[in-house]
Design a protein around this motif. Structure first.
Motif, PDB file in Angstrom:
ATOM      1  N   GLY A 136       0.812  -1.215   0.000  1.00 22.03           N
ATOM      2  CA  GLY A 136       0.000   0.000   0.000  1.00 22.03           C
ATOM      3  C   GLY A 136       0.842   1.259   0.000  1.00 22.03           C
ATOM      4  N   ALA A 137       1.937   1.238   0.747  1.00 24.08           N
ATOM      5  CA  ALA A 137       2.806   2.416   0.821  1.00 24.08           C
ATOM      6  C   ALA A 137       3.707   2.543  -0.400  1.00 24.08           C
ATOM      7  CB  ALA A 137       3.652   2.359   2.088  1.00 24.08           C
ATOM      8  N   SER A 138       4.242   1.430  -0.855  1.00 21.55           N
ATOM      9  CA  SER A 138       5.242   1.502  -1.926  1.00 21.55           C
ATOM     10  C   SER A 138       4.657   1.541  -3.331  1.00 21.55           C
ATOM     11  CB  SER A 138       6.206   0.316  -1.820  1.00 21.55           C
ATOM     12  OG  SER A 138       5.521  -0.904  -2.003  1.00 21.55           O
ATOM     13  N   GLU A 139       3.417   1.107  -3.504  1.00 18.62           N
ATOM     14  CA  GLU A 139       2.860   1.023  -4.854  1.00 18.62           C
ATOM     15  C   GLU A 139       1.773   2.049  -5.144  1.00 18.62           C
ATOM     16  OE1 GLU A 139       4.245  -0.449  -7.179  1.00 18.62           O
ATOM     17  OE2 GLU A 139       5.585  -1.786  -6.092  1.00 18.62           O
ATOM     18  N   MET A 140       1.624   3.034  -4.281  1.00 15.49           N
ATOM     19  CA  MET A 140       0.641   4.085  -4.552  1.00 15.49           C
ATOM     20  C   MET A 140       0.925   4.727  -5.912  1.00 15.49           C
ATOM     21  SD  MET A 140      -1.975   5.272  -3.117  1.00 15.49           S
ATOM     22  CE  MET A 140      -3.066   6.344  -3.978  1.00 15.49           C
ATOM     23  N   ARG A 141       2.196   4.852  -6.227  1.00 17.15           N
ATOM     24  CA  ARG A 141       2.606   5.471  -7.495  1.00 17.15           C
ATOM     25  C   ARG A 141       2.117   4.685  -8.715  1.00 17.15           C
ATOM     26  NH1 ARG A 141       7.013   2.577  -5.457  1.00 17.15           N
ATOM     27  NH2 ARG A 141       7.793   1.038  -6.921  1.00 17.15           N
ATOM     28  N   SER A 142       1.806   3.403  -8.515  1.00 17.29           N
ATOM     29  CA  SER A 142       1.393   2.548  -9.626  1.00 17.29           C
ATOM     30  C   SER A 142      -0.107   2.558  -9.880  1.00 17.29           C
ATOM     31  CB  SER A 142       1.850   1.107  -9.374  1.00 17.29           C
ATOM     32  OG  SER A 142       3.259   1.056  -9.253  1.00 17.29           O
ATOM     33  N   LEU A 143      -0.868   3.093  -8.937  1.00 16.57           N
ATOM     34  CA  LEU A 143      -2.321   3.156  -9.134  1.00 16.57           C
ATOM     35  C   LEU A 143      -2.676   4.248 -10.128  1.00 16.57           C
ATOM     36  CD1 LEU A 143      -4.191   2.855  -5.712  1.00 16.57           C
ATOM     37  CD2 LEU A 143      -4.255   1.290  -7.643  1.00 16.57           C
ATOM     38  N   VAL A 144      -3.634   3.971 -10.977  1.00 18.75           N
ATOM     39  CA  VAL A 144      -4.141   4.983 -11.916  1.00 18.75           C
ATOM     40  C   VAL A 144      -5.605   5.243 -11.598  1.00 18.75           C
ATOM     41  CG1 VAL A 144      -2.479   4.357 -13.727  1.00 18.75           C
ATOM     42  CG2 VAL A 144      -4.732   3.265 -13.693  1.00 18.75           C
ATOM     43  N   ASP A 145      -6.103   6.368 -12.067  1.00 20.16           N
ATOM     44  CA  ASP A 145      -7.504   6.707 -11.823  1.00 20.16           C
ATOM     45  C   ASP A 145      -8.419   5.762 -12.586  1.00 20.16           C
ATOM     46  OD1 ASP A 145      -7.498   8.737  -9.939  1.00 20.16           O
ATOM     47  OD2 ASP A 145      -6.934  10.230 -11.429  1.00 20.16           O
ATOM     48  N   PRO A 146      -9.553   5.458 -12.010  1.00 22.85           N
ATOM     49  CA  PRO A 146     -10.185   6.050 -10.841  1.00 22.85           C
ATOM     50  C   PRO A 146      -9.713   5.448  -9.511  1.00 22.85           C
ATOM     51  CG  PRO A 146     -11.678   4.445 -11.760  1.00 22.85           C
ATOM     52  CD  PRO A 146     -10.463   4.490 -12.677  1.00 22.85           C
ATOM     53  N   HIS A 147      -8.917   4.371  -9.576  1.00 21.70           N
ATOM     54  CA  HIS A 147      -8.483   3.689  -8.360  1.00 21.70           C
ATOM     55  C   HIS A 147      -7.640   4.598  -7.470  1.00 21.70           C
ATOM     56  CE1 HIS A 147     -10.026   0.167 -10.326  1.00 21.70           C
ATOM     57  NE2 HIS A 147      -9.099   0.212 -11.262  1.00 21.70           N
ATOM     58  N   ARG A 148      -6.761   5.354  -8.083  1.00 25.76           N
ATOM     59  CA  ARG A 148      -5.876   6.251  -7.324  1.00 25.76           C
ATOM     60  C   ARG A 148      -6.698   7.248  -6.500  1.00 25.76           C
ATOM     61  NH1 ARG A 148      -0.672   7.723  -7.193  1.00 25.76           N
ATOM     62  NH2 ARG A 148      -0.174   9.872  -6.692  1.00 25.76           N
ATOM     63  N   THR A 149      -7.677   7.858  -7.124  1.00 29.61           N
ATOM     64  CA  THR A 149      -8.524   8.832  -6.436  1.00 29.61           C
ATOM     65  C   THR A 149      -9.277   8.170  -5.285  1.00 29.61           C
ATOM     66  OG1 THR A 149      -8.741  10.162  -8.431  1.00 29.61           O
ATOM     67  CG2 THR A 149     -10.429  10.452  -6.741  1.00 29.61           C
ATOM     68  N   THR A 150      -9.762   6.969  -5.502  1.00 34.17           N
ATOM     69  CA  THR A 150     -10.483   6.234  -4.452  1.00 34.17           C
ATOM     70  C   THR A 150      -9.582   5.977  -3.252  1.00 34.17           C
ATOM     71  OG1 THR A 150     -11.929   5.165  -6.058  1.00 34.17           O
ATOM     72  CG2 THR A 150     -11.691   4.073  -3.914  1.00 34.17           C
ATOM     73  N   VAL A 151      -8.403   5.440  -3.500  1.00 31.90           N
ATOM     74  CA  VAL A 151      -7.502   5.091  -2.397  1.00 31.90           C
ATOM     75  C   VAL A 151      -6.986   6.355  -1.701  1.00 31.90           C
ATOM     76  CG1 VAL A 151      -5.314   3.970  -1.783  1.00 31.90           C
ATOM     77  CG2 VAL A 151      -6.903   2.851  -3.371  1.00 31.90           C
ATOM     78  N   LEU A 152      -6.664   7.374  -2.460  1.00 30.36           N
ATOM     79  CA  LEU A 152      -6.230   8.624  -1.831  1.00 30.36           C
ATOM     80  C   LEU A 152      -7.341   9.212  -0.956  1.00 30.36           C
ATOM     81  CD1 LEU A 152      -4.166  10.362  -4.659  1.00 30.36           C
ATOM     82  CD2 LEU A 152      -3.296   9.381  -2.513  1.00 30.36           C
ATOM     83  N   GLY A 153      -8.579   9.098  -1.408  1.00 33.33           N
ATOM     84  CA  GLY A 153      -9.712   9.560  -0.604  1.00 33.33           C
ATOM     85  C   GLY A 153      -9.840   8.772   0.688  1.00 33.33           C
ATOM     86  N   MET A 154      -9.628   7.472   0.621  1.00 29.87           N
ATOM     87  CA  MET A 154      -9.694   6.631   1.819  1.00 29.87           C
ATOM     88  C   MET A 154      -8.556   6.964   2.779  1.00 29.87           C
ATOM     89  SD  MET A 154     -10.743   3.001   0.091  1.00 29.87           S
ATOM     90  CE  MET A 154     -11.366   2.190   1.575  1.00 29.87           C
ATOM     91  N   ARG A 155      -7.387   7.212   2.234  1.00 29.66           N
ATOM     92  CA  ARG A 155      -6.257   7.598   3.085  1.00 29.66           C
ATOM     93  C   ARG A 155      -6.522   8.930   3.777  1.00 29.66           C
ATOM     94  NH1 ARG A 155      -0.458   6.313   0.333  1.00 29.66           N
ATOM     95  NH2 ARG A 155      -0.593   4.050   0.488  1.00 29.66           N
ATOM     96  N   ALA A 156      -7.080   9.866   3.045  1.00 31.86           N
ATOM     97  CA  ALA A 156      -7.404  11.169   3.626  1.00 31.86           C
ATOM     98  C   ALA A 156      -8.445  11.011   4.730  1.00 31.86           C
ATOM     99  CB  ALA A 156      -7.896  12.129   2.549  1.00 31.86           C
ATOM    100  N   GLU A 157      -9.447  10.161   4.492  1.00 36.51           N
ATOM    101  CA  GLU A 157     -10.465   9.901   5.510  1.00 36.51           C
ATOM    102  C   GLU A 157      -9.833   9.318   6.765  1.00 36.51           C
ATOM    103  OE1 GLU A 157     -14.230   6.854   6.307  1.00 36.51           O
ATOM    104  OE2 GLU A 157     -13.432   7.049   4.285  1.00 36.51           O
ATOM    105  N   TYR A 158      -8.919   8.377   6.588  1.00 38.81           N
ATOM    106  CA  TYR A 158      -8.268   7.731   7.727  1.00 38.81           C
ATOM    107  C   TYR A 158      -7.429   8.742   8.515  1.00 38.81           C
ATOM    108  CZ  TYR A 158      -5.893   4.026  10.333  1.00 38.81           C
ATOM    109  OH  TYR A 158      -5.409   3.218  11.335  1.00 38.81           O
ATOM    110  N   GLU A 159      -6.693   9.570   7.823  1.00 34.90           N
ATOM    111  CA  GLU A 159      -5.898  10.601   8.511  1.00 34.90           C
ATOM    112  C   GLU A 159      -6.813  11.546   9.271  1.00 34.90           C
ATOM    113  OE1 GLU A 159      -4.321  14.380   9.437  1.00 34.90           O
ATOM    114  OE2 GLU A 159      -5.585  14.140   7.654  1.00 34.90           O
ATOM    115  N   LYS A 160      -7.949  11.900   8.680  1.00 37.25           N
ATOM    116  CA  LYS A 160      -8.900  12.799   9.356  1.00 37.25           C
ATOM    117  C   LYS A 160      -9.450  12.177  10.633  1.00 37.25           C
ATOM    118  CE  LYS A 160     -11.991  15.168   6.965  1.00 37.25           C
ATOM    119  NZ  LYS A 160     -12.925  15.561   5.890  1.00 37.25           N
ATOM    120  N   LEU A 161      -9.584  10.873  10.658  1.00 35.39           N
ATOM    121  CA  LEU A 161     -10.039  10.214  11.878  1.00 35.39           C
ATOM    122  C   LEU A 161      -9.037  10.448  13.013  1.00 35.39           C
ATOM    123  CD1 LEU A 161     -11.321   6.829  10.388  1.00 35.39           C
ATOM    124  CD2 LEU A 161     -12.721   8.708  11.266  1.00 35.39           C
TER     125      LEU A 161
END
Length: 188
Positions: free
Chosen positions: A100-125
């Motif tokens: 999850g940490a090392s391959e974020m760079r390999s995700l493309v949209d729409p998956h990248r946007t989804t996972v980044l949104g989930m990460r942002a949600e988790y940090e906000k918690l």
């Protein structure tokens, strides 16, 4: 274990060992005993596998976070429980966390946007926990956001160094990381 689960597990191992870019569908197929082209009966693409792994990991983190907070309103106890759940998840799911940490760079949209949104949600918690503790006069931090990032790093770093057979047990690591987090926010 279903064929789909076996394929997902093989993809996880291959991504962790070789990296996403260097892993082929044939590599994943060989790891499960299926020819590369036959994998497409079970999954649409290598990208779909990576996205599924990352979304599943983020869902696990968010779910465990929410479960850990149930039943307490005390800001110190809430942060203690959240860090405990966060660190334990990373200790028990090191490979998923590493990918999850090392391959974020390999995700493309729409998956990248989804996972980044989930990460942002988790940090906000976590940021919300620190904000609540500051508002209650129980925490003293210069930057709530920086404190939440530092706390998240306590768990995420485990993916690179923690081993079950290592010098410290999971409980010892968790207890120390919780202590570090509470000190970091100046918990009273």
């Amino acid at each position: 274990m279903t064929t789909r689960e076996a394929i997902r597990d093989a993809a996880l191992r291959c991504f962790a060992a070789r990296g996403y870019e260097a892993t082929t569908m044939a590599d994943i197929g060989a790891a499960v005993g299926i020819r590369g082209p036959s994998l497409y009966k079970h999954v649409a693409s290598k990208q779909e596998l990576l996205a599924e792994l990352m979304v599943r990991t983020m869902n696990g983190l968010i779910t465990r976070h929410r479960e850990a907070l149930a039943g307490t309103a005390d800001p110190v106890e809430r942060l203690r429980r959240a860090v405990d759940a966060h660190v334990r998840f990373h200790a028990r799911h090191r490979v998923e966390a590493f990918v999850g940490a090392s391959e974020m760079r390999s995700l493309v949209d729409p998956h990248r946007t989804t996972v980044l949104g989930m990460r942002a949600e988790y940090e906000k918690l976590f940021r919300g926990l620190v904000e609540d503790g500051v508002a209650a006069g129980r925490f003293d931090v210069g930057s709530v956001r920086l404190a939440s990032y530092a706390i998240l790093d306590l768990g995420m770093g485990l993916a690179t160094w923690y081993r079950e057979e290592g010098e410290l047990s999971e409980n010892e690591v968790v207890w120390q990381q919780v202590d570090f987090a509470l000190r970091l926010v100046g918990a009273e």
